[in-house]
Motif scaffolding. Sequence first.
Motif, PDB file in Angstrom:
ATOM      1  N   VAL A 146       0.877  -1.172   0.000  1.00  0.00           N
ATOM      2  CA  VAL A 146       0.000   0.000   0.000  1.00  0.00           C
ATOM      3  C   VAL A 146       0.910   1.217   0.000  1.00  0.00           C
ATOM      4  O   VAL A 146       1.779   1.342   0.857  1.00  0.00           O
ATOM      5  N   ALA A 147       0.735   2.067  -1.007  1.00  0.00           N
ATOM      6  CA  ALA A 147       1.584   3.254  -1.131  1.00  0.00           C
ATOM      7  C   ALA A 147       0.820   4.341  -1.864  1.00  0.00           C
ATOM      8  O   ALA A 147      -0.060   4.040  -2.680  1.00  0.00           O
ATOM      9  N   PRO A 148       1.149   5.594  -1.557  1.00  0.00           N
ATOM     10  CA  PRO A 148       0.512   6.669  -2.321  1.00  0.00           C
ATOM     11  C   PRO A 148       0.996   6.661  -3.768  1.00  0.00           C
ATOM     12  O   PRO A 148       2.064   6.114  -4.053  1.00  0.00           O
ATOM     13  N   ARG A 149       0.212   7.259  -4.660  1.00  0.00           N
ATOM     14  CA  ARG A 149       0.661   7.401  -6.051  1.00  0.00           C
ATOM     15  C   ARG A 149       1.982   8.155  -6.057  1.00  0.00           C
ATOM     16  O   ARG A 149       2.196   9.038  -5.228  1.00  0.00           O
ATOM     17  N   PRO A 150       2.901   7.824  -6.991  1.00  0.00           N
ATOM     18  CA  PRO A 150       4.221   8.472  -7.009  1.00  0.00           C
ATOM     19  C   PRO A 150       4.153   9.997  -7.010  1.00  0.00           C
ATOM     20  O   PRO A 150       4.926  10.645  -6.305  1.00  0.00           O
ATOM     21  N   ASP A 151       3.207  10.580  -7.767  1.00  0.00           N
ATOM     22  CA  ASP A 151       3.137  12.046  -7.800  1.00  0.00           C
ATOM     23  C   ASP A 151       2.681  12.608  -6.460  1.00  0.00           C
ATOM     24  O   ASP A 151       3.160  13.656  -6.014  1.00  0.00           O
ATOM     25  N   VAL A 152       1.772  11.893  -5.786  1.00  0.00           N
ATOM     26  CA  VAL A 152       1.294  12.333  -4.466  1.00  0.00           C
ATOM     27  C   VAL A 152       2.423  12.196  -3.449  1.00  0.00           C
ATOM     28  O   VAL A 152       2.649  13.090  -2.627  1.00  0.00           O
ATOM     29  N   LEU A 153       3.162  11.076  -3.527  1.00  0.00           N
ATOM     30  CA  LEU A 153       4.286  10.853  -2.620  1.00  0.00           C
ATOM     31  C   LEU A 153       5.331  11.956  -2.782  1.00  0.00           C
ATOM     32  O   LEU A 153       5.818  12.521  -1.795  1.00  0.00           O
ATOM     33  N   LEU A 154       5.658  12.266  -4.030  1.00  0.00           N
ATOM     34  CA  LEU A 154       6.659  13.294  -4.301  1.00  0.00           C
ATOM     35  C   LEU A 154       6.213  14.648  -3.739  1.00  0.00           C
ATOM     36  O   LEU A 154       6.985  15.359  -3.097  1.00  0.00           O
ATOM     37  N   GLU A 155       4.948  14.979  -3.961  1.00  0.00           N
ATOM     38  CA  GLU A 155       4.411  16.256  -3.476  1.00  0.00           C
ATOM     39  C   GLU A 155       4.497  16.325  -1.946  1.00  0.00           C
ATOM     40  O   GLU A 155       4.952  17.318  -1.378  1.00  0.00           O
ATOM     41  N   ARG A 156       4.061  15.235  -1.278  1.00  0.00           N
ATOM     42  CA  ARG A 156       4.102  15.202   0.195  1.00  0.00           C
ATOM     43  C   ARG A 156       5.537  15.259   0.697  1.00  0.00           C
ATOM     44  O   ARG A 156       5.831  15.932   1.680  1.00  0.00           O
ATOM     45  N   TYR A 157       6.428  14.524   0.018  1.00  0.00           N
ATOM     46  CA  TYR A 157       7.820  14.481   0.442  1.00  0.00           C
ATOM     47  C   TYR A 157       8.455  15.866   0.342  1.00  0.00           C
ATOM     48  O   TYR A 157       9.153  16.306   1.248  1.00  0.00           O
ATOM     49  N   LEU A 158       8.212  16.556  -0.773  1.00  0.00           N
ATOM     50  CA  LEU A 158       8.821  17.873  -0.975  1.00  0.00           C
ATOM     51  C   LEU A 158       8.320  18.867   0.071  1.00  0.00           C
ATOM     52  O   LEU A 158       9.088  19.682   0.584  1.00  0.00           O
ATOM     53  N   ARG A 159       7.027  18.796   0.405  1.00  0.00           N
ATOM     54  CA  ARG A 159       6.465  19.676   1.428  1.00  0.00           C
ATOM     55  C   ARG A 159       7.127  19.393   2.783  1.00  0.00           C
ATOM     56  O   ARG A 159       7.521  20.306   3.503  1.00  0.00           O
ATOM     57  N   ASP A 160       7.272  18.092   3.114  1.00  0.00           N
ATOM     58  CA  ASP A 160       7.902  17.684   4.373  1.00  0.00           C
ATOM     59  C   ASP A 160       9.373  18.100   4.403  1.00  0.00           C
ATOM     60  O   ASP A 160       9.874  18.567   5.421  1.00  0.00           O
ATOM     61  N   PHE A 161      10.048  17.938   3.268  1.00  0.00           N
ATOM     62  CA  PHE A 161      11.466  18.282   3.159  1.00  0.00           C
ATOM     63  C   PHE A 161      11.673  19.780   3.424  1.00  0.00           C
ATOM     64  O   PHE A 161      12.575  20.168   4.159  1.00  0.00           O
TER      65      PHE A 161
END
Length: 130
Positions: free
Chosen positions: A40-55
Amino acid sequence: MQRYVVPLQCRRCGSERAHAVVYLGTIIARVTCSECGEVVAPRPDVLLERYLRDFELRLADKPGKMLRHARTRPVDFLFHYLPLGLIRKPGEILREWTVLVGASSPGPARTPGCAERRPAGVPGTAPRRS
Ligand SMILES: [Zn+2]
């Protein structure tokens, strides 16, 4: 990148199984059932968006964290925190980006060399290798 093994309800197995949960910073990148391999994982584009915000948030918080540490424990900061922080962080960020690249490419994502850690106080079983 952090990897934890926690008991979770598997939607495929239908019961509680050990799951490997991979975090990138504070973001859950992937949850894998150790029994059936269900991912179970978020869609790659959603993951990238969340990761960049967290970063961004982690970067913004850094100077404050370092200053607090330097003020409260200056000797510890000079001899341990600062050199380790400078050496360790680029590698950690590189490993996180490797997971991101793996998430956006077809096929199962691989996380070579990641340390398995279990949060304190969370019961769980050791992951089974297939
Ligand atoms: Zn399962």
